[in-house]
Design a protein around this motif. Structure first.
Motif, PDB file in Angstrom:
ATOM      1  N   MET A   1       0.836  -1.194   0.000  1.00  0.00           N
ATOM      2  CA  MET A   1       0.000   0.000   0.000  1.00  0.00           C
ATOM      3  C   MET A   1       0.872   1.245   0.000  1.00  0.00           C
ATOM      4  O   MET A   1       1.919   1.268   0.650  1.00  0.00           O
ATOM      5  N   ASN A   2       0.439   2.277  -0.720  1.00  0.00           N
ATOM      6  CA  ASN A   2       1.108   3.559  -0.614  1.00  0.00           C
ATOM      7  C   ASN A   2       0.575   4.295   0.620  1.00  0.00           C
ATOM      8  O   ASN A   2      -0.249   3.759   1.375  1.00  0.00           O
ATOM      9  N   TYR A   3       1.022   5.537   0.822  1.00  0.00           N
ATOM     10  CA  TYR A   3       0.643   6.249   2.045  1.00  0.00           C
ATOM     11  C   TYR A   3      -0.860   6.465   2.132  1.00  0.00           C
ATOM     12  O   TYR A   3      -1.475   6.200   3.178  1.00  0.00           O
ATOM     13  N   GLN A   4      -1.489   6.949   1.062  1.00  0.00           N
ATOM     14  CA  GLN A   4      -2.925   7.214   1.112  1.00  0.00           C
ATOM     15  C   GLN A   4      -3.709   5.926   1.327  1.00  0.00           C
ATOM     16  O   GLN A   4      -4.688   5.893   2.087  1.00  0.00           O
ATOM     17  N   GLU A   5      -3.286   4.852   0.671  1.00  0.00           N
ATOM     18  CA  GLU A   5      -3.961   3.567   0.861  1.00  0.00           C
ATOM     19  C   GLU A   5      -3.800   3.074   2.299  1.00  0.00           C
ATOM     20  O   GLU A   5      -4.721   2.478   2.870  1.00  0.00           O
ATOM     21  N   THR A   6      -2.629   3.349   2.884  1.00  0.00           N
ATOM     22  CA  THR A   6      -2.387   2.965   4.274  1.00  0.00           C
ATOM     23  C   THR A   6      -3.319   3.719   5.210  1.00  0.00           C
ATOM     24  O   THR A   6      -3.926   3.133   6.118  1.00  0.00           O
ATOM     25  N   LEU A   7      -3.452   5.040   4.996  1.00  0.00           N
ATOM     26  CA  LEU A   7      -4.368   5.832   5.821  1.00  0.00           C
ATOM     27  C   LEU A   7      -5.811   5.354   5.655  1.00  0.00           C
ATOM     28  O   LEU A   7      -6.544   5.217   6.646  1.00  0.00           O
TER      29      LEU A   7
END
Length: 430
Positions: free
Chosen positions: A1-7
């Protein structure tokens, strides 16, 4: 996951009090203890200051961090909620945790998080402690999320505990009387760890005295020792003389936080620094003055009587409970203006019968709602406000309400934006 997907994963997977309310809370420390055990108990690998209180704990935490940073220490700072970015919650010397570290933490612990099912706040506490331990901070200032006794941060044994004040907020969780609320806040007092209470309040002083005696913790009521004399605002700074037992200790102390209510927080900050110095920390007057004068610059603090524009004057503040709103209204009354415009939104769990009577009837209101599930619908806020003689327009989106206020205001008017941390968080120009 990238950062936005992680959030997105964290927001969707873990219950978050600030979005959905009390159903997100876990009524004990079991999850936090389990998570930190999984992380090899990072909270034992650095020293801490623990800060609780109804109002002022965020400002106090940032001032202490800024002072220690100015004294040359590597300082962690954990606060909540964030205004614009999740990374605001976790900082070292004012620098926010990087997005890659957030992603990596979730990747490495995803299986355990899904098994444990902690709250969003419990997860962020574990992440913060892990980050501070990894970067070997000299000291971390840890702000309580809610209450104290059962707050996820309350697994630390700090160098010093600070409790700013006691007021009515989250009564359905913390209790319906000031002594009941004070009991929950006093839960951060640890055996043999000194505790500073910023303001002596007659209704609750005995609660702190009893708990401190039980824990053999030295107790200091900072307002007994320090007296603040305001000189007003000069060059964009709040200026005050500080007297210690009637002796001028700090002449013309400047603060980047210009809200007059900061004069209630400063005694606790100064008392805390004095205790730290007695413990061997090298701080000194120069670091104290710099940290207080440049607190926003050094730590990134926003939303405390923050000026967003001039002509008209536009100010926002995150004050959201009875005492916080009362302090904000006093600040508004100290400002010269022709017409007052208020952009107002709140969350569902606030007792409007305690808050709305504090607002002036001669202002023009723009009733809005922050974009979170916990928000009170703006039309219901408008209906309740009308019972107290507060009238104006219904504009749901925060920034549209601000734009409308700007279009109607003249250069000598005042626009205030507030009622909720989450209203302030949505201001585009913040």
């Amino acid at each position: 996951m990238n950062y936005q997907e992680t959030l997105d994963y964290l927001y969707q997977s873990l219950p978050m009090f600030h979005r959905i309310g009390a159903v997100a809370l876990k009524p004990d420390l079991t999850n936090t203890i389990a998570l930190c055990r999984q992380l090899d108990n990072p909270q034992h690998r650095f020293r801490t200051i623990h800060v609780a209180g109804t109002n002022g704990k965020g400002s106090t935490s940032h001032m202490l961090a800024a002072i220690l940073q100015s004294a040359g220490y590597k300082v962690g700072l954990y606060t909540s909620p964030h205004l614009k970015s999740f990374t605001e919650r976790i900082r070292i010397n004012g620098e926010e945790i990087d997005q890659e570290t957030v992603v990596r933490f979730v990747e490495q612990n995803k299986d355990f998080l899904e098994k444990l099912q902690p709250s969003f706040f419990e997860m962020t506490v574990g992440m913060a402690f892990d980050y501070f331990a990894h970067h070997k901070v000299d000291l971390a200032v840890i702000e309580v999320g809610l209450g104290g006794r059962l707050d996820s941060t309350n697994i630390i044994t700090p160098e010093l505990s600070v409790i700013t004040n006691i007021g009515y907020d989250h009564q359905y969780i913390l209790g319906h009387t000031l002594p009941e609320i004070a009991y929950e806040k006093a839960g951060i007092i640890k055996p043999n760890v000194p505790v500073v209470v910023s303001e002596r309040q007659s209704e609750v002083a005995s609660v702190f005295e009893g708990k401190a005696a039980q824990e053999n913790a030295a107790l200091y009521f900072a307002s007994d020792r320090y007296r603040m004399h305001s000189q007003g605002i000069s060059m964009g700074k709040l200026v005050a003389d500080v007297f210690e037992e009637n002796k001028l200790t700090y002449a013309s102390l400047n603060s980047e936080l210009t809200g007059g209510y900061q004069l209630r927080n400063l005694p606790g900050v100064l008392q805390a620094v004095e205790i730290l110095e007695k413990k061997g920390y090298r701080i000194g007057e120069e670091a104290i003055r710099k940290g207080i004068e440049q607190v926003c610059t050094l730590t990134g603090l926003k939303g405390r009587w923050q000026t967003l524009g001039l002509n008209p004057l536009i100010v926002c503040d995150t004050g959201h409970n009875e005492d916080g709103i009362r302090a904000v209204m006093a600040q508004i009354h100290s400002v010269l203006y022709q017409q007052l415009y208020i952009v107002l939104g709140v969350v569902r769990d606030k007792d409007l019968s305690k808050i709305l009577p504090l607002f002036p009837q001669n202002a023009h209101y723009y009733f809005c709602q922050p974009n979170i599930p916990r928000a009170l619908p703006a039309n219901l806020l408008q209906e309740e406000a009308a019972k107290y003689g507060l009238t104006g327009q219904l504009i749901l989106e925060v920034n549209q309400a601000i734009a409308q206020a700007k279009s109607q205001a003249n250069p000598n008017d005042l626009i205030f934006i507030g009622g909720s941390t989450f209203v302030v968080a949505e201001i585009e120009d913040l």
